[in-house]
Design an enzyme around this catalytic site. Structure first.
Site, PDB file in Angstrom:
ATOM      1  N   LYS A  72       0.838  -1.211   0.000  1.00  0.00           N
ATOM      2  CA  LYS A  72       0.000   0.000   0.000  1.00  0.00           C
ATOM      3  C   LYS A  72       0.868   1.254   0.000  1.00  0.00           C
ATOM      4  O   LYS A  72       0.617   2.197  -0.745  1.00  0.00           O
ATOM      5  CB  LYS A  72      -0.906  -0.022   1.232  1.00  0.00           C
ATOM      6  CG  LYS A  72      -1.560   1.300   1.541  1.00  0.00           C
ATOM      7  CD  LYS A  72      -2.336   1.273   2.838  1.00  0.00           C
ATOM      8  CE  LYS A  72      -1.535   1.549   4.084  1.00  0.00           C
ATOM      9  NZ  LYS A  72      -1.182   2.936   4.352  1.00  0.00           N
ATOM     10  N   ASN A  73       1.912   1.260   0.833  1.00  0.00           N
ATOM     11  CA  ASN A  73       2.721   2.472   0.975  1.00  0.00           C
ATOM     12  C   ASN A  73       3.634   2.733  -0.222  1.00  0.00           C
ATOM     13  O   ASN A  73       4.239   3.797  -0.311  1.00  0.00           O
ATOM     14  CB  ASN A  73       3.545   2.417   2.265  1.00  0.00           C
ATOM     15  CG  ASN A  73       2.688   2.670   3.491  1.00  0.00           C
ATOM     16  OD1 ASN A  73       1.503   2.956   3.370  1.00  0.00           O
ATOM     17  ND2 ASN A  73       3.281   2.545   4.678  1.00  0.00           N
ATOM     18  N   ARG A 146      -4.269  10.462   5.242  1.00  0.00           N
ATOM     19  CA  ARG A 146      -3.267  11.530   5.258  1.00  0.00           C
ATOM     20  C   ARG A 146      -2.355  11.497   4.044  1.00  0.00           C
ATOM     21  O   ARG A 146      -1.866  12.521   3.594  1.00  0.00           O
ATOM     22  CB  ARG A 146      -2.416  11.421   6.505  1.00  0.00           C
ATOM     23  CG  ARG A 146      -3.177  11.474   7.779  1.00  0.00           C
ATOM     24  CD  ARG A 146      -2.242  11.258   8.915  1.00  0.00           C
ATOM     25  NE  ARG A 146      -1.116  12.173   8.810  1.00  0.00           N
ATOM     26  CZ  ARG A 146      -1.135  13.430   9.184  1.00  0.00           C
ATOM     27  NH1 ARG A 146      -2.207  13.937   9.729  1.00  0.00           N
ATOM     28  NH2 ARG A 146      -0.076  14.197   9.043  1.00  0.00           N
ATOM     29  N   CYS A 170      -3.812  12.915  13.868  1.00  0.00           N
ATOM     30  CA  CYS A 170      -4.449  11.618  13.702  1.00  0.00           C
ATOM     31  C   CYS A 170      -4.220  10.786  14.956  1.00  0.00           C
ATOM     32  O   CYS A 170      -3.557  11.234  15.891  1.00  0.00           O
ATOM     33  CB  CYS A 170      -3.938  10.911  12.459  1.00  0.00           C
ATOM     34  SG  CYS A 170      -2.337  10.185  12.647  1.00  0.00           S
ATOM     35  N   ARG A 175       1.531  14.508  13.477  1.00  0.00           N
ATOM     36  CA  ARG A 175       1.867  14.278  12.068  1.00  0.00           C
ATOM     37  C   ARG A 175       1.735  15.514  11.176  1.00  0.00           C
ATOM     38  O   ARG A 175       0.926  15.551  10.245  1.00  0.00           O
ATOM     39  CB  ARG A 175       1.042  13.125  11.505  1.00  0.00           C
ATOM     40  CG  ARG A 175       1.309  11.835  12.218  1.00  0.00           C
ATOM     41  CD  ARG A 175       0.587  10.677  11.607  1.00  0.00           C
ATOM     42  NE  ARG A 175       1.252  10.147  10.428  1.00  0.00           N
ATOM     43  CZ  ARG A 175       0.831   9.073   9.768  1.00  0.00           C
ATOM     44  NH1 ARG A 175      -0.247   8.442  10.161  1.00  0.00           N
ATOM     45  NH2 ARG A 175       1.480   8.631   8.715  1.00  0.00           N
ATOM     46  N   ILE A 177       2.848  18.330   8.220  1.00  0.00           N
ATOM     47  CA  ILE A 177       3.492  18.153   6.908  1.00  0.00           C
ATOM     48  C   ILE A 177       4.378  19.360   6.594  1.00  0.00           C
ATOM     49  O   ILE A 177       4.610  19.715   5.451  1.00  0.00           O
ATOM     50  CB  ILE A 177       2.475  17.901   5.783  1.00  0.00           C
ATOM     51  CG1 ILE A 177       1.429  19.021   5.695  1.00  0.00           C
ATOM     52  CG2 ILE A 177       1.791  16.554   5.929  1.00  0.00           C
ATOM     53  CD1 ILE A 177       0.755  19.069   4.336  1.00  0.00           C
ATOM     54  N   ASP A 178       4.868  20.006   7.673  1.00  0.00           N
ATOM     55  CA  ASP A 178       5.684  21.210   7.502  1.00  0.00           C
ATOM     56  C   ASP A 178       6.929  20.952   6.636  1.00  0.00           C
ATOM     57  O   ASP A 178       7.361  21.830   5.885  1.00  0.00           O
ATOM     58  CB  ASP A 178       6.095  21.761   8.876  1.00  0.00           C
ATOM     59  CG  ASP A 178       6.826  20.730   9.721  1.00  0.00           C
ATOM     60  OD1 ASP A 178       6.367  19.572   9.762  1.00  0.00           O
ATOM     61  OD2 ASP A 178       7.870  21.053  10.323  1.00  0.00           O
ATOM     62  N   LEU A 179       7.475  19.739   6.702  1.00  0.00           N
ATOM     63  CA  LEU A 179       8.701  19.474   5.949  1.00  0.00           C
ATOM     64  C   LEU A 179       8.432  19.372   4.443  1.00  0.00           C
ATOM     65  O   LEU A 179       9.277  19.731   3.625  1.00  0.00           O
ATOM     66  CB  LEU A 179       9.390  18.204   6.467  1.00  0.00           C
ATOM     67  CG  LEU A 179       9.737  18.241   7.966  1.00  0.00           C
ATOM     68  CD1 LEU A 179      10.333  16.917   8.423  1.00  0.00           C
ATOM     69  CD2 LEU A 179      10.698  19.390   8.270  1.00  0.00           C
ATOM     70  N   ASP A 358       5.634   0.580  11.923  1.00  0.00           N
ATOM     71  CA  ASP A 358       4.415  -0.091  11.472  1.00  0.00           C
ATOM     72  C   ASP A 358       4.344  -1.552  11.924  1.00  0.00           C
ATOM     73  O   ASP A 358       3.330  -2.220  11.694  1.00  0.00           O
ATOM     74  CB  ASP A 358       4.295  -0.017   9.942  1.00  0.00           C
ATOM     75  CG  ASP A 358       3.854   1.366   9.475  1.00  0.00           C
ATOM     76  OD1 ASP A 358       3.494   2.199  10.328  1.00  0.00           O
ATOM     77  OD2 ASP A 358       3.878   1.610   8.253  1.00  0.00           O
ATOM     78  N   ILE A 380       9.165   7.045  16.516  1.00  0.00           N
ATOM     79  CA  ILE A 380       8.709   7.769  15.323  1.00  0.00           C
ATOM     80  C   ILE A 380       7.449   8.596  15.611  1.00  0.00           C
ATOM     81  O   ILE A 380       7.369   9.759  15.251  1.00  0.00           O
ATOM     82  CB  ILE A 380       8.452   6.796  14.139  1.00  0.00           C
ATOM     83  CG1 ILE A 380       9.667   5.879  13.916  1.00  0.00           C
ATOM     84  CG2 ILE A 380       8.094   7.564  12.862  1.00  0.00           C
ATOM     85  CD1 ILE A 380      10.923   6.554  13.444  1.00  0.00           C
ATOM     86  N   ARG A 450      -8.217  -0.535   5.676  1.00  0.00           N
ATOM     87  CA  ARG A 450      -7.447   0.512   4.986  1.00  0.00           C
ATOM     88  C   ARG A 450      -6.157  -0.041   4.389  1.00  0.00           C
ATOM     89  O   ARG A 450      -5.663   0.483   3.389  1.00  0.00           O
ATOM     90  CB  ARG A 450      -7.057   1.626   5.978  1.00  0.00           C
ATOM     91  CG  ARG A 450      -8.212   2.471   6.425  1.00  0.00           C
ATOM     92  CD  ARG A 450      -7.701   3.646   7.205  1.00  0.00           C
ATOM     93  NE  ARG A 450      -6.709   4.377   6.433  1.00  0.00           N
ATOM     94  CZ  ARG A 450      -5.910   5.315   6.916  1.00  0.00           C
ATOM     95  NH1 ARG A 450      -6.002   5.650   8.178  1.00  0.00           N
ATOM     96  NH2 ARG A 450      -5.033   5.918   6.150  1.00  0.00           N
TER      97      ARG A 450
END
Ligand code: UD1
Length: 484
Positions: A72-73, A146, A170, A175, A177-179, A358, A380, A450
């Site tokens: 999926k990723n 996300r 979440c 989490r 997303i500034d980067l 994960d 993480i 998901r």
């Protein structure tokens, strides 16, 4: 099957369910000619699955073989990469999971044509972005997934602008997303944030030097995609080294991008004027494979996983061997056998090639069955121990202290009614239920849908007693009949 953008008056064929409108159920086979219209105001969930539960009776060893699906990723960024070209991108080994449906819906909402394979080609998707009209990722879709933010970089690079909903927090942490945004600014984009949306624009992106403050997987992928069409060279340092980043670089290279160093912490991208179509096979899902490995170990089974890549699971295999598990790995398969007592072994989640976050929840279930005390450190995400509380309800001895969990084994797990909080937490509960005595009921399995393809069917095929319930519930509550 072809998915086309919705016409104003169209109605889904499933609208008479509990939610106001629905999206198509991609699991059901449909004829070649049928096209499905989608209501983008809807939540990207098959509505009846919101109520689905698993009932699992523990105690059966997993034996035989299980075929691992595509990652999926890796599939999510690959689908976003199709936005970079006006030619079709054909992706194979796409997993049939909810997040992929969400991304299809997202692409279609922008004007992309998404064609789904059927029958033997059911895991193939062809994406054509020749007529993109609306470079926007709406809140309704981003809030359910996300990773929708992966369209940001490709849209700015190809269309010069993007409007993407802020994902918000979440279940497992803030989490941000500034980067992603800082990186896009380094490539010359201007970024505005208002009304919950990020608006990014640039006439054409310019190559630049990006040093990530922190290692981010989708951040690396998003900016790698953006840089493929930028003018000049981009150098990115402190990049994520995950196999999914490499897989994306392989696809982009097939599309005509010039990328060096993917899989190392420094990636160099020479921007090109245009990318073209390509065909690509998505790598196997290492997290799904790892989940089945732990399930097989704990049930005392003998399970062979096919269509997987053991080289992507180095840190997990090493840790499991330390805990006393026997694993035989071949090129694209792995066999797990277990009859020995498990011994406690500490883990600390790290970026790849370290122990994957994960797999932390599933490993915690394993630790409850190992002799001794295991220390689990989550580096993480700041809030990724939700499963611990549910495991305790099943009889585990776990103490959570900030980012550390102390698991004392071995404890007998007993069946209970438990609830999924996020994707991987759900997997840990399914594994716990497979070893618990009695019948466990797991609620909110939409989290597991998901990212795990037909997990109950795969487990059942290997001998587990598991049933999905929910679809047997009536779609509408019947009014009680009144007897005069
Ligand atoms: C990806 C995976 C997810 C996995 C995670 C870590 C996908 C679709 N999802 O998520 O399954 O659990 O990697 O391996 O591939 N961060 C920031 N600012 C940013 C971006 C990230 O502070 O702009 C932080 C995050 O909050 C987190 C850490 O960096 O603490 C790592 O996150 P990141 O690697 O970005 O995770 P995702 O890419 O979202």
């Amino acid at each position: 099957m072809k998915i086309v953008p919705k016409s104003p008056n169209s109605r889904s064929s499933k609208t008479e369910s509990l939610l106001p409108s629905t999206l198509p159920d991609f699991r059901k086979p449909v004829s070649r000619s049928r096209s499905i219209r989608i209501d983008f105001g809807a939540v990207a969930l098959r509505p009846e699955s919101l109520m689905d539960k698993f009932v699992i009776r523990g105690g059966n060893p997993l034996v035989g073989s299980v075929r691992i699906s595509g990652a999926k990723n890796a599939a999510l960024p690959a689908m976003a990469a199709a936005l970079l070209t006006d030619e079709p991108v054909i992706l194979e080994n796409i997993p049939d999971v909810r997040d992929i449906q969400t991304e299809r819906n997202l692409l279609v909402s922008m004007g992309a044509e998404v064609e789904l394979g059927y029958g033997r080609a059911s895991h193939r998707t062809t994406i054509s972005c020749s007529n993109l009209g609306n470079p926007e990722a709406a809140y309704e879709l981003v809030k359910t997934m996300r990773a929708s933010t992966l369209v940001l970089g490709p849209l700015v690079a190809r269309m010069g602008r993007a409007r993407v909903s802020q994902p918000g927090g979440c279940a497992i942490g803030a989490r941000p997303i500034d980067l992603h945004l800082k990186g896009l600014e380094r490539l010359g984009a201007s970024i505005k944030q208002e009304h919950g949306y990020i608006e990014a624009s640039a006439r054409r992106l310019n190559g630049g030097h990006i040093i990530f403050d922190k290692i981010t997987v989708t951040g690396t992928e998003d900016l790698m995609m953006a840089a493929t069409l930028a003018q000049g060279e981009t150098v990115m340092e402190n990049c994520a080294r995950e196999p999914e980043v490499i897989d994306l670089a392989v696809l982009l290279t097939k599309m005509g991008a010039k990328i060096e160093g993917a899989g190392t912490s420094t990636i160099r991208i020479q921007g090109v004027e245009k990318l073209h179509g390509a065909r690509h096979r998505i790598i196997p899902d290492r997290i799904e494979a790892g989940t089945f490995v732990i399930a097989a170990v704990l049930t005392g089974g003998d399970l062979t996983l096919t269509n997987c890549d053991p080289t992507h699971l180095g840190s997990l295999i090493q840790k499991l061997e330390e805990a006393g598990v026997r694993i035989t790995a071949a090129n694209d398969s792995m066999r797990v056998t277990n009859g020995h007592q498990l011994i406690a072994a500490d883990i600390s989640t790290e970026e790849y090639p370290g122990f994957p976050t994960d797999m932390q929840a599933q490993y915690m279930t394993l630790a409850t069955q190992a002799q001794g005390t295991s220390l689990i450190t989550e580096n993480i995400f700041e809030n990724r121990f939700m499963h611990a509380h549910e495991l305790v309800r099943m009889g585990a001895n776990i103490k959570v202290e900030g980012r550390r969990a102390i698991v004392r084994g071995k404890t007998q797990l007993s069946s209970a009614a438990v609830q999924c909080s996020d994707l991987r937490a759900s997997a840990s509960l399914v594994i716990a239920a497979l070893v618990a005595d009695g019948e466990t009921i797991i609620d909110r399995v939409y989290h597991i849908d998901r990212g795990y393809e037909r997990i109950e069917e795969k487990l059942k095929g290997a001998g587990a007693q598991i049933r999905r319930i929910g679809e047997i519930l009536p779609k509408r509550a019947q009014a009680p009949s009144v007897v005069a």
